[in-house]
Design a protein around this motif. Sequence first.
Motif, short mmCIF file in Angstrom:
data_model
loop_
_atom_site.label_atom_id
_atom_site.label_comp_id
_atom_site.label_asym_id
_atom_site.label_seq_id
_atom_site.Cartn_x
_atom_site.Cartn_y
_atom_site.Cartn_z
N PHE A 327 0.82 -1.22 0.00
CA PHE A 327 0.00 0.00 0.00
C PHE A 327 0.85 1.26 0.00
O PHE A 327 0.33 2.34 -0.21
CB PHE A 327 -0.94 0.01 1.22
CG PHE A 327 -2.13 -0.86 1.01
CD1 PHE A 327 -3.32 -0.32 0.56
CD2 PHE A 327 -2.05 -2.22 1.20
CE1 PHE A 327 -4.41 -1.13 0.33
CE2 PHE A 327 -3.13 -3.04 0.97
CZ PHE A 327 -4.32 -2.49 0.54
N GLU A 356 -14.24 5.16 0.54
CA GLU A 356 -15.27 4.88 -0.46
C GLU A 356 -15.22 3.42 -0.89
O GLU A 356 -14.22 2.73 -0.69
CB GLU A 356 -15.04 5.77 -1.69
CG GLU A 356 -15.29 7.23 -1.41
CD GLU A 356 -15.05 8.09 -2.65
OE1 GLU A 356 -14.86 7.54 -3.76
OE2 GLU A 356 -15.07 9.31 -2.50
N SER A 357 -16.29 3.01 -1.52
CA SER A 357 -16.35 1.64 -2.02
C SER A 357 -15.20 1.38 -2.99
O SER A 357 -14.92 2.20 -3.87
CB SER A 357 -17.69 1.45 -2.73
OG SER A 357 -17.74 0.15 -3.26
N GLY A 358 -14.53 0.26 -2.80
CA GLY A 358 -13.45 -0.12 -3.73
C GLY A 358 -12.14 0.58 -3.45
O GLY A 358 -11.18 0.42 -4.20
N SER A 359 -12.07 1.34 -2.35
CA SER A 359 -10.82 2.07 -2.10
C SER A 359 -9.76 1.18 -1.46
O SER A 359 -8.64 1.61 -1.23
CB SER A 359 -11.07 3.31 -1.24
OG SER A 359 -11.69 2.94 -0.02
N GLY A 360 -10.12 -0.06 -1.16
CA GLY A 360 -9.11 -1.00 -0.69
C GLY A 360 -9.17 -1.30 0.81
O GLY A 360 -8.20 -1.80 1.38
N LYS A 361 -10.32 -1.05 1.43
CA LYS A 361 -10.42 -1.27 2.89
C LYS A 361 -10.20 -2.74 3.24
O LYS A 361 -9.44 -3.06 4.14
CB LYS A 361 -11.81 -0.81 3.41
CG LYS A 361 -12.09 0.66 3.16
CD LYS A 361 -13.44 1.06 3.67
CE LYS A 361 -14.60 0.41 2.94
NZ LYS A 361 -14.75 0.83 1.55
N ALA A 363 -8.82 -5.03 1.42
CA ALA A 363 -7.45 -5.44 1.06
C ALA A 363 -6.48 -4.97 2.14
O ALA A 363 -5.56 -5.70 2.54
CB ALA A 363 -7.08 -4.85 -0.30
N ASP A 421 -17.06 -6.16 8.25
CA ASP A 421 -17.24 -5.31 7.08
C ASP A 421 -18.59 -4.61 7.17
O ASP A 421 -19.62 -5.27 7.34
CB ASP A 421 -17.15 -6.21 5.84
CG ASP A 421 -17.35 -5.45 4.56
OD1 ASP A 421 -16.82 -4.34 4.44
OD2 ASP A 421 -18.07 -5.97 3.67
N LEU A 506 -1.62 -3.84 -9.78
CA LEU A 506 -2.84 -4.57 -10.11
C LEU A 506 -2.62 -5.49 -11.30
O LEU A 506 -3.15 -6.61 -11.33
CB LEU A 506 -3.98 -3.58 -10.40
CG LEU A 506 -4.45 -2.77 -9.18
CD1 LEU A 506 -5.48 -1.72 -9.58
CD2 LEU A 506 -5.02 -3.67 -8.09
N GLY A 533 -10.27 1.49 -6.66
CA GLY A 533 -9.35 0.43 -7.08
C GLY A 533 -10.06 -0.73 -7.76
O GLY A 533 -9.53 -1.34 -8.69
N1 LIG Z 1 -3.78 -0.74 -2.70
C1 LIG Z 1 -4.97 -0.77 -3.28
N2 LIG Z 1 -5.66 0.36 -3.41
C2 LIG Z 1 -6.85 0.36 -4.05
N3 LIG Z 1 -7.38 -0.71 -4.60
C3 LIG Z 1 -6.76 -1.87 -4.50
C4 LIG Z 1 -5.54 -1.95 -3.83
N4 LIG Z 1 -5.15 -3.18 -3.85
C5 LIG Z 1 -6.09 -3.86 -4.51
N5 LIG Z 1 -7.06 -3.08 -4.92
C6 LIG Z 1 -8.20 -3.44 -5.75
O1 LIG Z 1 -9.40 -2.88 -5.34
C7 LIG Z 1 -10.37 -3.92 -5.16
C8 LIG Z 1 -11.33 -3.49 -4.10
O2 LIG Z 1 -10.67 -3.52 -2.87
P1 LIG Z 1 -11.46 -3.78 -1.53
O3 LIG Z 1 -12.46 -4.88 -1.68
O4 LIG Z 1 -10.41 -3.92 -0.48
O5 LIG Z 1 -12.22 -2.39 -1.40
P2 LIG Z 1 -13.22 -1.95 -0.26
O6 LIG Z 1 -12.87 -0.55 0.05
O7 LIG Z 1 -13.23 -2.94 0.84
O8 LIG Z 1 -14.59 -1.97 -1.06
P3 LIG Z 1 -16.09 -2.14 -0.50
O9 LIG Z 1 -16.35 -1.01 0.43
O10 LIG Z 1 -16.91 -2.02 -1.75
O11 LIG Z 1 -16.17 -3.48 0.13
C9 LIG Z 1 -9.56 -5.12 -4.84
O12 LIG Z 1 -10.19 -6.29 -5.20
C10 LIG Z 1 -8.37 -4.91 -5.70
O13 LIG Z 1 -8.63 -5.34 -7.02
#
Ligand SMILES: Nc1ncnc2c1ncn2[C@@H]1O[C@H](COP(=O)(O)OP(=O)(O)OP(=O)(O)O)[C@@H](O)[C@H]1O
Length: 645
Positions: A327, A356-361, A363, A421, A506, A533
């Motif tokens: 990270f 935000e959604s998909g920001s990598g929480k 991960a 989560d 990625l 992400g």
């Molecule tokens: N360092 C990173 N920063 C951002 N995105 C990443 C990173 N590493 C991986 N990702 C990609 O982003 C995708 C979404 O990450 P993740 O599921 O952790 O997000 P999230 O914030 O938990 O989303 P949600 O809130 O929708 O559950 C991962 O499957 C991966 O493909």
Amino acid sequence: MPLTPLLQRSWQRSQEAGLTPAGLGSAGPHASAVQLARARDRHHELIAHARPVLEFLFEQTRGTDSVVLLADAQGMLLDAIGDTGFSQRAARVALRPGAIWHEQWRGTNAIGTCLAEEQALVIHGDEHYLDRNGFLTCAASPIVDPAGRIIGALDISSDHRQAHRHTLGLVRSAARMIEQRLFETRHAQGLRLRFHSRPEGIASLTEGLMALSDDGWVIGANAAALSMLKLERGHIGALRADSLFGLDLRSIEAMARTPAEPRALRCPDGTMLWLRVDRSHSIEVMARRTDRQPDDALPPSPSPSSSDRSAQTTQDRPGQDDALSGFALGDPTLRQIVGRLRRLSGAPVGLVLQGESGSGKSALAQAVHRSGPRRDGPLRTLHCASLDADLLDDTLFGRPLERPPAPGLLRSARGGTLVLDEVADLPLPLQARLLRALQDDMLAPLPGEPAQPLDVALICTSRRRLIDEVACGRLREDLYYRLNGLTLMLPPLRERSDLAALCRQLLDAAGSAAAVHPDLLEPLAHYPWPGNGRQLANALRAASVQLEPHERMIRLEHLPDDLREELATLAQQPMQDLKGIKGGLGGPGRAERALPDAAEVARTVAACKGNLSEAARRLGISRNTVYRRLREAGEGTAADDSASR
Ligand SMILES: Nc1ncnc2c1ncn2[C@@H]1O[C@H](COP(=O)(O)OP(=O)(O)OP(=O)(O)O)[C@@H](O)[C@H]1O
């Protein structure tokens, strides 16, 4: 008056925006107090660094009927200081915080035009497109962040009779001061390179500044550095320092550790460099260009293969090459987050990851587990939003009376980590039960077994701020305080400065040897990435399978259609927005028909059941503008959910 090509372009844009020189009464766009407060909050870093510079400029111009202004990248005025009498006059033409001086609203003007043309300039008297601004003479310069993005503009506006030839130089230098301050802050911890053609130029306003990531990628550069090395903004994040300076990272780091006299270096392209290492572990490089031909641009260095990179990472960061280091790709906010997580490692403190959604929480939560002392223990995740109350209860606390008893995640995560989560989606009775278990720090015994201590590290993730969930009664306050030892906010992808490095990561993770072409990085960096992400990972995965067997570089044409379309729309904004509303030239004036406001956009999105593309079609604006409007209204999170539709 003969128009310069720059003015011709700007007047043309003003005309295409439907403005007429005599038009625009008092109804120009102006942010509400709430919108202005939000914008100031979003740009707090810029404002903090700009304020002393604004005060300095004001001192230079005091008593000359002037006002000094700071605008964001959309031309919204964020801050202003001026002579009282003139400020009142200026306020009548909306030279005050909250007013939007984008060209599309106010025609040719120094702020809007310098943002559109991406250069410092003066707009004097009747060069302004709107007659009502003709009493002004204004000098403005864009402000560029260390990642090469324009983040705002600095302006001195005066009565046109006060025009002074030096004002433009003053504004330009002041903008450089702000950029340097931003650079120093963002890259306070990393390696910094300083360039100048003359040794005494180091630490002056004309020096080139460059920042390197831990593994040697160029992650920041100011305009002077790019110009001296004949690079473009798109190269930030796509080049390694060793390809530019002919020095491997170990040598640079070794020099950074030992105070030394400046050292002469010859770059691969013939540029002479002097390298000096100071005690604060930053590096100063003095550059003298030799006889390079003007068109002898530096070639982008080929991306090293993933095996090269991982070998280097292991060498360069002994002991740090863990899941968390994935990270710390160069973005200063994430680097800070990783630093705080490392310090936290193993401490019995609840961790909350917001973003935000998909920001990598998720991960990041996994990386925390894998990099900490519980790494050999189990990692379990409970998706609180996806199960009904009974199932959640069973999944979390188990069914101890069943034969055989189902242990539940609290038990099966013993010795390891449990990720909750969207914790605020736990029904309130379950929250009470969880709180009791946490306070007792014991698990209810299974039949025939002794009671056991809980021994689970908890990580909560949430798209919304947990404190807001407490405020609206969805999360128990006592549970919040029990869970929240350290709260970290992950930056959305559009605010990250490590896009190139993330793309490489990625693609590596997807098992692809492809790389993103440097020319594509710039449009990608300007895209708002509502799905963060996740959206980027999907786009890159889809693009990499479009490559022919002999191709390695991902270009625009390889991207999925919808993303390509949006990048094209973005490239045409803001004129595209105007065309959608006004039907092109000759339509009614902007004052009569404005872009839909945030409330109208939110209503339309709701009517379209969250489908942003459909809402954009109905409103006749781009999807990106829909997204921006929702963010202005504070509804970005809701839109995130549907943004990929
Ligand atoms: N360092 C990173 N920063 C951002 N995105 C990443 C990173 N590493 C991986 N990702 C990609 O982003 C995708 C979404 O990450 P993740 O599921 O952790 O997000 P999230 O914030 O938990 O989303 P949600 O809130 O929708 O559950 C991962 O499957 C991966 O493909």
